[in-house]
Design an enzyme around this catalytic site. Structure first.
Site, mmCIF file in Angstrom:
data_model
loop_
_atom_site.group_PDB
_atom_site.id
_atom_site.type_symbol
_atom_site.label_atom_id
_atom_site.label_comp_id
_atom_site.label_asym_id
_atom_site.label_seq_id
_atom_site.Cartn_x
_atom_site.Cartn_y
_atom_site.Cartn_z
ATOM 1 N N ASP A 61 -2.149 10.474 -36.042
ATOM 2 C CA ASP A 61 -3.324 10.945 -35.325
ATOM 3 C C ASP A 61 -4.180 11.855 -36.210
ATOM 4 O O ASP A 61 -5.410 11.833 -36.123
ATOM 5 C CB ASP A 61 -2.915 11.695 -34.057
ATOM 6 C CG ASP A 61 -2.402 10.752 -32.972
ATOM 7 O OD1 ASP A 61 -2.370 9.528 -33.220
ATOM 8 O OD2 ASP A 61 -2.025 11.233 -31.887
ATOM 9 N N HIS B 148 1.644 7.894 -29.839
ATOM 10 C CA HIS B 148 1.049 9.024 -30.527
ATOM 11 C C HIS B 148 2.012 9.515 -31.597
ATOM 12 O O HIS B 148 3.226 9.575 -31.393
ATOM 13 C CB HIS B 148 0.764 10.162 -29.537
ATOM 14 C CG HIS B 148 -0.389 9.890 -28.627
ATOM 15 N ND1 HIS B 148 -1.343 10.834 -28.338
ATOM 16 C CD2 HIS B 148 -0.753 8.776 -27.957
ATOM 17 C CE1 HIS B 148 -2.241 10.319 -27.510
ATOM 18 N NE2 HIS B 148 -1.891 9.061 -27.266
ATOM 19 N N GLU C 38 7.155 12.434 -19.281
ATOM 20 C CA GLU C 38 5.760 12.072 -19.566
ATOM 21 C C GLU C 38 5.446 12.249 -21.056
ATOM 22 O O GLU C 38 4.765 11.425 -21.663
ATOM 23 C CB GLU C 38 4.805 12.925 -18.728
ATOM 24 C CG GLU C 38 4.916 12.727 -17.228
ATOM 25 C CD GLU C 38 6.051 13.520 -16.605
ATOM 26 O OE1 GLU C 38 6.255 13.392 -15.382
ATOM 27 O OE2 GLU C 38 6.729 14.281 -17.341
ATOM 28 N N ASP D 88 -2.368 18.043 -36.077
ATOM 29 C CA ASP D 88 -2.019 17.618 -34.728
ATOM 30 C C ASP D 88 -0.545 17.939 -34.498
ATOM 31 O O ASP D 88 0.225 18.107 -35.462
ATOM 32 C CB ASP D 88 -2.266 16.112 -34.555
ATOM 33 C CG ASP D 88 -2.043 15.654 -33.119
ATOM 34 O OD1 ASP D 88 -2.486 16.358 -32.195
ATOM 35 O OD2 ASP D 88 -1.412 14.603 -32.915
ATOM 36 N N GLU E 196 2.929 17.034 -31.701
ATOM 37 C CA GLU E 196 3.536 16.422 -30.535
ATOM 38 C C GLU E 196 4.499 17.452 -29.962
ATOM 39 O O GLU E 196 5.118 18.216 -30.720
ATOM 40 C CB GLU E 196 4.260 15.125 -30.872
ATOM 41 C CG GLU E 196 3.374 14.030 -31.450
ATOM 42 C CD GLU E 196 2.249 13.588 -30.526
ATOM 43 O OE1 GLU E 196 2.393 13.752 -29.290
ATOM 44 O OE2 GLU E 196 1.240 13.087 -31.037
#
Length: 241
Positions: free
Chosen positions: A157, A152, A52, A7, A9
């Site tokens: 994750d 997150h 965001e 994963d 970010e």
């Protein structure tokens, strides 16, 4: 069979707009077992995250300012994923960012280094059509605790997705039942998953275990003053005359 659950970010949604990876998390599975050999890296993206995105991962520009850049860890990342099956939730998002980062270092796309890329989100949608299939929803469906997931994080994750993936693809379940009570569900709401034993490991008894088993059978023989049932079951069957 080596699989990497991964994963990222990022600073935003699109690398074409200059957005970069700020965190990489990878969890290694070998023969469907976690090895503990994970990869976790924070990256300096040389830019701010969109508000965001920052609200999702909480990794501030100040925190990331002294972290390595992707070019500094590209060799380590490529070596870690070499030849493995990569699995990610909404994999297309992560792949486009990795391809952009790899291109900046003069390397080819991520598929040049791994065996294949599997999208766990597409797999979940095929098993549970019409249902919510976010990581949080799948954790709830399979009884996997994600109470510690307030923000997150790429490694967290990936660890959760590894548990979800193993639960979602476990070969010992020939029949997965998940009743869909939505008004738009078709059929009877029962989802069938094909049994696949290819990923199940075959464990052979060691010499010490075989010796211990023989000692146990000898004790049973002595207890029954003859041959125990186990030996009779193991005896070859005579061919019919």
């Amino acid at each position: 069979m080596r699989q990497i659950i991964f994963d990222t970010e990022t600073t935003g949604l699109d690398p074409a707009q200059g957005h970069r990876i700020v965190e990489i998390g990878c969890v290694e599975l070998v023969n469907r077992m976690s090895t503990g050999n994970n990869l976790h890296i924070y990256l300096n993206p040389d830019r701010d995250s969109d508000p965001e995105a920052l609200a999702v991962h909480g990794l501030t520009t100040e925190f990331l300012s002294d972290k390595p850049r992707f070019s500094d860890v590209a060799d380590e990342f490529v070596k870690f994923i070499q030849g493995a099956e990569l699995i990610a939730h909404n994999a297309a998002f992560d792949v486009k960012f990795f391809n952009a980062e790899l291109a900046k270092t003069g390397r080819g796309p991520i598929n040049d280094y791994c065996e294949t890329v599997t999208d766990s989100l597409l797999h979940a949608r095929s098993l549970f059509p019409g249902k919510r299939n976010s990581l949080d929803a799948l954790c709830d469906r399979f009884g996997i605790s994600n109470a510690h997931r307030t923000l997150h994080g790429a490694l967290l994750d990936s660890q959760l997705l590894a548990e979800v993936w193993l639960a979602m693809t476990r070969g010992q379940d020939a029949l997965l039942i998940d009743v869909d009570d939505s008004a738009n569900a078709g059929g009877n709401g029962v989802v069938l998953a094909k049994f696949d034993a290819s990923g199940l490991p075959v464990l052979q008894a060691s010499a010490d275990e075989l010796a211990e088993h023989e000692t146990y059978l000898a004790a049973l023989d002595k207890a029954v003053n003859g041959e125990c049932v186990w030996r009779k079951m193991d005896a070859p069957v005579a061919a019919p005359a």
